[in-house]
Design a protein around this motif. Structure first.
Motif, mmCIF file in Angstrom:
data_model
loop_
_atom_site.group_PDB
_atom_site.id
_atom_site.type_symbol
_atom_site.label_atom_id
_atom_site.label_comp_id
_atom_site.label_asym_id
_atom_site.label_seq_id
_atom_site.Cartn_x
_atom_site.Cartn_y
_atom_site.Cartn_z
ATOM 1 N N GLU A 273 22.557 -6.167 -11.035
ATOM 2 C CA GLU A 273 23.872 -6.734 -11.341
ATOM 3 C C GLU A 273 24.933 -5.645 -11.257
ATOM 4 O OE1 GLU A 273 25.901 -8.086 -15.399
ATOM 5 O OE2 GLU A 273 24.462 -9.595 -14.693
ATOM 6 N N TYR A 274 26.082 -6.012 -10.703
ATOM 7 C CA TYR A 274 27.197 -5.071 -10.623
ATOM 8 C C TYR A 274 28.459 -5.759 -11.125
ATOM 9 C CZ TYR A 274 30.634 -1.753 -8.897
ATOM 10 O OH TYR A 274 31.669 -0.854 -8.816
ATOM 11 N N SER A 275 29.193 -5.070 -11.966
ATOM 12 C CA SER A 275 30.437 -5.602 -12.532
ATOM 13 C C SER A 275 31.583 -4.674 -12.147
ATOM 14 C CB SER A 275 30.326 -5.702 -14.059
ATOM 15 O OG SER A 275 31.536 -6.154 -14.620
ATOM 16 N N TYR A 276 32.615 -5.239 -11.521
ATOM 17 C CA TYR A 276 33.759 -4.457 -11.040
ATOM 18 C C TYR A 276 35.009 -4.846 -11.824
ATOM 19 C CZ TYR A 276 37.269 -2.574 -7.838
ATOM 20 O OH TYR A 276 38.324 -1.884 -7.299
ATOM 21 N N ASN B 59 30.434 -1.146 -13.815
ATOM 22 C CA ASN B 59 29.111 -0.722 -14.252
ATOM 23 C C ASN B 59 28.047 -1.542 -13.537
ATOM 24 O OD1 ASN B 59 28.626 -3.209 -16.008
ATOM 25 N ND2 ASN B 59 30.463 -2.361 -16.971
ATOM 26 N N TYR B 60 26.834 -1.040 -13.561
ATOM 27 C CA TYR B 60 25.740 -1.698 -12.860
ATOM 28 C C TYR B 60 24.481 -1.620 -13.705
ATOM 29 C CZ TYR B 60 24.548 3.146 -11.775
ATOM 30 O OH TYR B 60 24.245 4.475 -11.877
ATOM 31 N N GLN C 297 31.819 -10.069 -11.078
ATOM 32 C CA GLN C 297 30.399 -9.818 -11.280
ATOM 33 C C GLN C 297 29.585 -10.364 -10.111
ATOM 34 O OE1 GLN C 297 29.951 -11.666 -15.234
ATOM 35 N NE2 GLN C 297 29.366 -9.654 -16.013
ATOM 36 N N SER D 144 25.387 -10.575 -8.863
ATOM 37 C CA SER D 144 24.002 -10.328 -9.267
ATOM 38 C C SER D 144 23.047 -10.966 -8.267
ATOM 39 C CB SER D 144 23.733 -10.887 -10.669
ATOM 40 O OG SER D 144 23.828 -12.297 -10.670
#
Length: 265
Positions: free
Chosen positions: A26-29, A9-10, A38, A40
């Motif tokens: 921010e991007y979470s993979y 999610n971002y 994460q 950011s």
């Protein structure tokens, strides 16, 4: 602004003001085994540009470990190690430099990442594998009587199918049709967890066609049973069609359609 997809999610934020303004993203993979990566970045009129990258991993049912590398023109270079368990969190920040240093940023990113990979592959992965094996063994013990009954019923069914299988085999041979040479079901990586289902598959052949639909485990087919409860199962079928040898392997719940040119050996 925020969003999500299958891999992560971002989120993004834009704030404008008289005293200060900033834009952040921010991007979470999602990583395997309930891990998370994460990244950011923030651009501010007060603090300039700053960025962070970190990962978080589940080590036990109630515990997680992680690290984050933070760097910026005003922030310097900081590495944070953290541990959380049952809602309790401990974070240990280590200031590598009060000023931005590209070499330290690379060092702070590469070393923790390398340590994380080594820990995951040489410590956490064997622990996960051992726990899975223990759960599978426990599951087999709990269902031992049921599995033995299913095996006995399947073998009895195969005995009753032998005459039908032989008759269909002769018919297919006379018509240069679909003849099952060998069919194996179970764990393809372990011979002791495989069963011979050649007779069953031959009985399923109709007018030189074999069709097994998807969506259900093949243990539900009459004459099949589960030889490796808790393990990945596949079906391997070796057959002749018009005197040409074919072979195909499909997953437990995948469809099977024979004959096909793609199966030619």
């Amino acid at each position: 602004m925020a969003g999500m997809n299958k891999s992560g999610n971002y989120s993004g934020e834009l704030q404008a003001g008289v005293m200060a303004s900033h834009i952040a993203g921010e991007y979470s993979y999602k990583l395997p085994h309930q891990g998370k990566l994460q990244v950011s970045c923030t651009l501010s009129t007060q603090g300039g540009i700053s960025a962070s990258v970190g990962s978080d991993h589940k080590v036990t049912k109630h515990a997680r470990i992680g690290f984050t590398l933070e760097c910026g023109l005003a922030l310097g270079v900081i590495v944070k190690f953290r541990v959380s368990r049952l809602g309790q969190k401990v974070s240990v920040p280590i200031i590598l430099s009060p000023e931005f240093d590209l070499k330290l940023v690379l060092f702070g990113a590469v070393v923790p990442a390398t340590v994380a990979i080594v820990v995951d592959q040489w410590i956490l992965k064997p622990i996960r594998r051992q726990r899975i094996e223990e759960k599978v063994q426990q599951l087999r013990e709990q269902h031992k009587e049921y599995l033995e009954n299913r095996k006995r019923e399947a073998l009895d069914a195969q005995s009753l199918m032998e005459d039908v299988a032989k008759r269909k085999q002769r018919q297919e041979e006379n018509n240069n049709g679909l003849v099952i040479v060998k069919a194996i079901y179970g764990n393809m990586n372990k011979e002791s967890e495989q069963i011979d289902v050649t007779v069953v598959i031959q009985t399923l052949v109709h007018e030189s066609r074999l069709t097994i639909p998807s969506g259900h485990s093949k243990t539900h087919i009459l004459g099949f049973y589960d030889p490796c409860l808790g393990e990945k199962k596949q079906l391997m079928v070796e057959y002749r069609y018009r005197h040409r040898l074919h072979q195909v392997t499909v997953d437990d719940q995948s469809p099977l359609l024979c004959p096909m040119e793609a199966h030619l050996v």
